[in-house]
Design a protein around this motif. Structure first.
Motif, PDB file in Angstrom:
ATOM      1  N   SER A   1       0.831  -1.206   0.000  1.00  0.00           N
ATOM      2  CA  SER A   1       0.000   0.000   0.000  1.00  0.00           C
ATOM      3  C   SER A   1       0.865   1.255   0.000  1.00  0.00           C
ATOM      4  O   SER A   1       0.594   2.208  -0.740  1.00  0.00           O
ATOM      5  CB  SER A   1      -0.920  -0.021   1.216  1.00  0.00           C
ATOM      6  OG  SER A   1      -1.755   1.096   1.222  1.00  0.00           O
TER       7      SER A   1
ATOM      8  N   ARG B   1       2.735   1.650  -3.537  1.00  0.00           N
ATOM      9  CA  ARG B   1       1.924   1.387  -4.731  1.00  0.00           C
ATOM     10  C   ARG B   1       2.325   2.240  -5.928  1.00  0.00           C
ATOM     11  O   ARG B   1       2.255   1.785  -7.053  1.00  0.00           O
ATOM     12  CB  ARG B   1       0.432   1.539  -4.429  1.00  0.00           C
ATOM     13  CG  ARG B   1      -0.039   2.964  -4.340  1.00  0.00           C
ATOM     14  CD  ARG B   1      -1.567   3.119  -4.218  1.00  0.00           C
ATOM     15  NE  ARG B   1      -2.098   2.515  -3.021  1.00  0.00           N
ATOM     16  CZ  ARG B   1      -2.916   1.450  -3.032  1.00  0.00           C
ATOM     17  NH1 ARG B   1      -3.309   0.904  -4.152  1.00  0.00           N
ATOM     18  NH2 ARG B   1      -3.343   0.948  -1.895  1.00  0.00           N
TER      19      ARG B   1
ATOM     20  N   HIS C   1      -5.093  -3.287  -1.965  1.00  0.00           N
ATOM     21  CA  HIS C   1      -5.304  -2.739  -0.629  1.00  0.00           C
ATOM     22  C   HIS C   1      -5.625  -1.255  -0.749  1.00  0.00           C
ATOM     23  O   HIS C   1      -5.224  -0.602  -1.712  1.00  0.00           O
ATOM     24  CB  HIS C   1      -4.061  -2.934   0.243  1.00  0.00           C
ATOM     25  CG  HIS C   1      -3.613  -4.362   0.311  1.00  0.00           C
ATOM     26  ND1 HIS C   1      -4.384  -5.365   0.868  1.00  0.00           N
ATOM     27  CD2 HIS C   1      -2.505  -4.968  -0.155  1.00  0.00           C
ATOM     28  CE1 HIS C   1      -3.752  -6.513   0.760  1.00  0.00           C
ATOM     29  NE2 HIS C   1      -2.608  -6.298   0.138  1.00  0.00           N
TER      30      HIS C   1
END
Length: 103
Positions: free
Chosen positions: A52, A55, A64
């Motif tokens: 996350s 990313r 996520h």
């Protein structure tokens, strides 16, 4: 990316996300390129948080939510406070300070 699952045809060695984040990101990038994956997801808290958080450096979608949401979900004290604010029951949760640990 989950080598423990029998549903996975391939596995990839990726550096653990704690410590050297550059090695982790490079490992995920290499795995995605090798497997042509359209989506990645973490199998535990560390991996979920790292995917996350990084990313924007990954060449595929991350399964996520934004990192701030993941942080809140992983911070049990913060999550409990959010639950109480919206009327959900949650177990009594306090920070693990020295005083709290002494009882």
């Amino acid at each position: 990316m989950l080598g423990a699952s029998q549903a996975c045809a391939d596995t990839h060695q990726v550096a653990r996300p704690r410590g050297d984040s550059a090695a982790f990101v490079a490992g995920v990038q290499e795995a995605v390129a090798a497997g042509h994956y359209e989506l990645v997801f973490g199998g535990n808290d560390d991996w979920m948080a790292a995917l996350s958080a990084y990313r924007d450096h990954l060449p595929t979608r991350v399964a996520h939510p934004d990192f701030t949401v993941v942080q809140t979900a992983l911070d049990k004290v913060d999550l409990t406070e959010h639950a109480h604010r919206v009327g959900l029951a949650a177990p009594h949760t306090i920070p693990a300070t020295e005083a709290a640990l002494r009882g």
